[in-house]
Design a protein around this motif. Sequence first.
Motif, PDB file in Angstrom:
ATOM      1  N   GLY A  77       0.882  -1.382   0.249  1.00  0.00           N
ATOM      2  CA  GLY A  77       0.151   0.355   0.337  1.00  0.00           C
ATOM      3  C   GLY A  77       1.021   1.441   0.446  1.00  0.00           C
ATOM      4  N   ASP A  78       0.608   2.311  -0.476  1.00  0.00           N
ATOM      5  CA  ASP A  78       0.910   4.085  -0.322  1.00  0.00           C
ATOM      6  C   ASP A  78       0.453   4.776   0.044  1.00  0.00           C
ATOM      7  OD1 ASP A  78      -1.152   3.687  -2.111  1.00  0.00           O
ATOM      8  OD2 ASP A  78       0.071   4.688  -4.093  1.00  0.00           O
ATOM      9  N   ASP A  79      -0.511   4.184   0.761  1.00  0.00           N
ATOM     10  CA  ASP A  79      -1.386   5.469   1.610  1.00  0.00           C
ATOM     11  C   ASP A  79      -0.654   5.330   2.977  1.00  0.00           C
ATOM     12  OD1 ASP A  79      -2.166   3.597   4.677  1.00  0.00           O
ATOM     13  OD2 ASP A  79      -1.742   2.035   2.538  1.00  0.00           O
ATOM     14  N   ALA A  80      -0.753   6.943   3.857  1.00  0.00           N
ATOM     15  CA  ALA A  80       0.101   7.433   4.505  1.00  0.00           C
ATOM     16  C   ALA A  80       0.253   7.149   6.000  1.00  0.00           C
ATOM     17  CB  ALA A  80      -0.789   8.725   4.830  1.00  0.00           C
ATOM     18  N   GLN A  81      -1.516   6.114   6.179  1.00  0.00           N
ATOM     19  CA  GLN A  81      -0.886   5.237   7.672  1.00  0.00           C
ATOM     20  C   GLN A  81       0.926   3.874   7.508  1.00  0.00           C
ATOM     21  OE1 GLN A  81      -3.102   6.038   5.600  1.00  0.00           O
ATOM     22  NE2 GLN A  81      -5.168   4.877   6.545  1.00  0.00           N
ATOM     23  N   THR A  82       0.658   3.778   6.191  1.00  0.00           N
ATOM     24  CA  THR A  82       1.461   2.648   5.610  1.00  0.00           C
ATOM     25  C   THR A  82       2.764   3.146   5.713  1.00  0.00           C
ATOM     26  OG1 THR A  82      -0.107   1.842   4.403  1.00  0.00           O
ATOM     27  CG2 THR A  82       2.549   1.113   4.339  1.00  0.00           C
ATOM     28  N   LYS A  83       2.640   4.929   4.803  1.00  0.00           N
ATOM     29  CA  LYS A  83       4.236   5.303   5.248  1.00  0.00           C
ATOM     30  C   LYS A  83       5.065   5.775   6.367  1.00  0.00           C
ATOM     31  CE  LYS A  83       6.327   8.987   3.092  1.00  0.00           C
ATOM     32  NZ  LYS A  83       6.847   9.796   3.759  1.00  0.00           N
ATOM     33  N   THR A  84       3.921   5.908   6.626  1.00  0.00           N
ATOM     34  CA  THR A  84       4.126   6.123   8.377  1.00  0.00           C
ATOM     35  C   THR A  84       5.164   5.122   9.426  1.00  0.00           C
ATOM     36  OG1 THR A  84       2.586   8.165   9.374  1.00  0.00           O
ATOM     37  CG2 THR A  84       3.414   7.409  10.886  1.00  0.00           C
ATOM     38  N   LEU A  85       4.209   3.788   9.256  1.00  0.00           N
ATOM     39  CA  LEU A  85       4.816   3.388   9.623  1.00  0.00           C
ATOM     40  C   LEU A  85       6.067   2.541   8.924  1.00  0.00           C
ATOM     41  CD1 LEU A  85       1.560   0.790   9.670  1.00  0.00           C
ATOM     42  CD2 LEU A  85       2.781   1.725  11.480  1.00  0.00           C
ATOM     43  N   MET A  86       6.578   1.874   7.448  1.00  0.00           N
ATOM     44  CA  MET A  86       7.593   2.306   7.025  1.00  0.00           C
ATOM     45  C   MET A  86       8.834   3.498   7.633  1.00  0.00           C
ATOM     46  SD  MET A  86       6.689   1.956   2.838  1.00  0.00           S
ATOM     47  CE  MET A  86       7.802   2.363   2.343  1.00  0.00           C
ATOM     48  N   ASP A  87       8.405   4.857   7.758  1.00  0.00           N
ATOM     49  CA  ASP A  87       9.203   5.916   7.976  1.00  0.00           C
ATOM     50  C   ASP A  87       9.769   5.480   9.563  1.00  0.00           C
ATOM     51  OD1 ASP A  87       9.245   7.131   4.990  1.00  0.00           O
ATOM     52  OD2 ASP A  87       7.964   8.537   6.622  1.00  0.00           O
ATOM     53  N   ALA A  88       9.186   5.151  10.665  1.00  0.00           N
ATOM     54  CA  ALA A  88       9.098   4.799  11.595  1.00  0.00           C
ATOM     55  C   ALA A  88      10.282   2.847  11.623  1.00  0.00           C
ATOM     56  CB  ALA A  88       8.060   4.007  12.771  1.00  0.00           C
ATOM     57  N   VAL A  89      10.203   2.092  11.133  1.00  0.00           N
ATOM     58  CA  VAL A  89      11.210   1.176  10.828  1.00  0.00           C
ATOM     59  C   VAL A  89      11.914   1.524  10.319  1.00  0.00           C
ATOM     60  CG1 VAL A  89      11.355  -0.815   9.768  1.00  0.00           C
ATOM     61  CG2 VAL A  89       9.203  -0.591  10.580  1.00  0.00           C
ATOM     62  N   LYS A  90      12.494   2.002   9.050  1.00  0.00           N
ATOM     63  CA  LYS A  90      13.970   2.714   8.756  1.00  0.00           C
ATOM     64  C   LYS A  90      14.229   3.702   9.766  1.00  0.00           C
ATOM     65  CE  LYS A  90      11.857   3.053   4.271  1.00  0.00           C
ATOM     66  NZ  LYS A  90      11.250   3.762   2.883  1.00  0.00           N
ATOM     67  N   ASP A  91      13.775   4.649  10.609  1.00  0.00           N
ATOM     68  CA  ASP A  91      14.556   5.514  11.264  1.00  0.00           C
ATOM     69  C   ASP A  91      15.040   4.661  12.266  1.00  0.00           C
ATOM     70  OD1 ASP A  91      13.193   7.718   9.853  1.00  0.00           O
ATOM     71  OD2 ASP A  91      11.744   8.244  11.622  1.00  0.00           O
ATOM     72  N   TRP A  92      14.316   3.682  13.385  1.00  0.00           N
ATOM     73  CA  TRP A  92      14.546   2.698  14.057  1.00  0.00           C
ATOM     74  C   TRP A  92      15.583   2.017  13.362  1.00  0.00           C
ATOM     75  CZ3 TRP A  92      14.266  -2.959  12.733  1.00  0.00           C
ATOM     76  CH2 TRP A  92      14.531  -3.582  14.177  1.00  0.00           C
ATOM     77  N   ALA A  93      15.213   0.999  12.651  1.00  0.00           N
ATOM     78  CA  ALA A  93      17.119   0.669  11.963  1.00  0.00           C
ATOM     79  C   ALA A  93      18.453   1.204  11.778  1.00  0.00           C
ATOM     80  CB  ALA A  93      16.387  -0.289  10.522  1.00  0.00           C
ATOM     81  N   GLU A  94      18.025   2.773  11.691  1.00  0.00           N
ATOM     82  CA  GLU A  94      19.140   3.617  11.547  1.00  0.00           C
ATOM     83  C   GLU A  94      19.834   3.800  12.516  1.00  0.00           C
ATOM     84  OE1 GLU A  94      20.313   7.781   9.374  1.00  0.00           O
ATOM     85  OE2 GLU A  94      18.441   7.045   9.666  1.00  0.00           O
ATOM     86  N   GLN A  95      18.957   3.990  13.669  1.00  0.00           N
ATOM     87  CA  GLN A  95      19.439   3.889  15.529  1.00  0.00           C
ATOM     88  C   GLN A  95      20.054   3.138  15.892  1.00  0.00           C
ATOM     89  OE1 GLN A  95      15.680   5.898  17.124  1.00  0.00           O
ATOM     90  NE2 GLN A  95      15.413   7.234  15.624  1.00  0.00           N
ATOM     91  N   GLU A  96      19.797   1.830  14.890  1.00  0.00           N
ATOM     92  CA  GLU A  96      19.562   0.567  16.061  1.00  0.00           C
ATOM     93  C   GLU A  96      20.632  -0.434  15.397  1.00  0.00           C
ATOM     94  OE1 GLU A  96      19.038  -0.295  19.004  1.00  0.00           O
ATOM     95  OE2 GLU A  96      17.600   0.909  19.467  1.00  0.00           O
ATOM     96  N   LYS A  97      21.340   0.694  14.465  1.00  0.00           N
ATOM     97  CA  LYS A  97      22.465   0.140  13.083  1.00  0.00           C
ATOM     98  C   LYS A  97      21.838  -1.308  12.794  1.00  0.00           C
ATOM     99  CE  LYS A  97      26.251   2.745  14.643  1.00  0.00           C
ATOM    100  NZ  LYS A  97      25.783   3.654  15.570  1.00  0.00           N
ATOM    101  N   VAL A  98      20.601  -1.395  12.636  1.00  0.00           N
ATOM    102  CA  VAL A  98      20.459  -2.805  12.100  1.00  0.00           C
ATOM    103  C   VAL A  98      20.197  -2.934  10.323  1.00  0.00           C
ATOM    104  CG1 VAL A  98      17.934  -4.166  12.412  1.00  0.00           C
ATOM    105  CG2 VAL A  98      18.461  -3.027  13.885  1.00  0.00           C
ATOM    106  N   SER A  99      20.418  -4.504  10.118  1.00  0.00           N
ATOM    107  CA  SER A  99      20.552  -4.876   8.873  1.00  0.00           C
ATOM    108  C   SER A  99      18.681  -4.648   8.299  1.00  0.00           C
ATOM    109  CB  SER A  99      21.175  -5.895   8.294  1.00  0.00           C
ATOM    110  OG  SER A  99      20.907  -6.267   7.192  1.00  0.00           O
ATOM    111  N   LEU A 100      18.447  -3.438   7.128  1.00  0.00           N
ATOM    112  CA  LEU A 100      17.344  -3.546   7.392  1.00  0.00           C
ATOM    113  C   LEU A 100      17.527  -4.279   5.172  1.00  0.00           C
ATOM    114  CD1 LEU A 100      14.198  -3.064   7.223  1.00  0.00           C
ATOM    115  CD2 LEU A 100      14.761  -0.872   7.748  1.00  0.00           C
ATOM    116  N   LYS A 101      16.055  -4.938   5.158  1.00  0.00           N
ATOM    117  CA  LYS A 101      15.964  -4.626   3.907  1.00  0.00           C
ATOM    118  C   LYS A 101      14.087  -4.689   3.437  1.00  0.00           C
ATOM    119  CE  LYS A 101      18.975  -7.941   2.184  1.00  0.00           C
ATOM    120  NZ  LYS A 101      19.022  -9.521   1.893  1.00  0.00           N
TER     121      LYS A 101
END
Length: 217
Positions: A77-101
Motif C-alpha cells: 500500500g501507498d497510503d499515509a498510514q503505511t508510509k508512517t509505519l515504514m518511516d518509523a521502521v527505517k528510522d529505528w533501523a538506522e538508530q540501532e544499526k540494524v541491517s534492514l531490507k
Amino acid sequence: MRSRLVAVGALAALLLSGCGVSDDWSKPHPAPAAVGVLGQGFTSTPPTPEATITPRPGSWDGVHPAPGYRVVLLTAGDDAQTKTLMDAVKDWAEQEKVSLKVLSADDPAHHTDCIVDAMNLAPDLIITAGSELIDAVTVVTASHLDRQFLVLGAEVAEPTVNVTAANWTGATFRGAGLTTATDGDPASFTPARAAAAVRAGVASILSGLTGIVIRVP
C-alpha cells in the motif's frame, strides 16, 4: 508486479525488481539476542498466548538488538498510514544499526508469495506494514513457526506464537470480515505511535514475549 527491495543500515542500498530475490546476507552472523532488559511496567506476569498487554510507556526503551540483527520490512500500500509505519521502521533501523531490507508487495494476488520471499532471505525478524497484508500473514505464518513476525498498526485475529503485533486504539485492523468501523482510524497513525510500536514490539520479541498484542498509547 513490480516490487522493491532496499537494504539500509549495515547493508548498502539495493533496488531490485520482483519480490523473489536472492539472499545477499551470505556471511554468518550471531543468533538474535537482546542487549538490556525490559523495564518495570512492561508486563507484570508472562502473558498468555494471544493476550493483549498495555506496557508502561518507555518500559521497552532499555532493550536493543545485538549487533548483526537482520530485519525484512514487508510493506503493501501507498497510503499515509503505511508510509508512517515504514518511516518509523527505517528510522529505528538506522538508530540501532540494524541491517534492514525493504520488500514492497505491490500485487495483492502475490502477497503470500512475497511473504515467502521475505522468509527465504532468512532474516531474524519480518516486520509487516500495511493492513493489506494481514490476510496473507494469517495464511502463511502458522505453517512457519520458526520465523518471527512483527505486525505493525494491525493484528492477526488468532496469532500463533511467532506472530506479535504492536498497535494502538484506531490501529487494530484484523483482516477481511473481522474489522469494525472503530478498528481503523487513519488520524491515529502518528510518527510517535509508530515509533513506539516498533520499539515495543521488537523489545518484546527479543525478550521472548511473542504471540501477543502490544498496545501503545
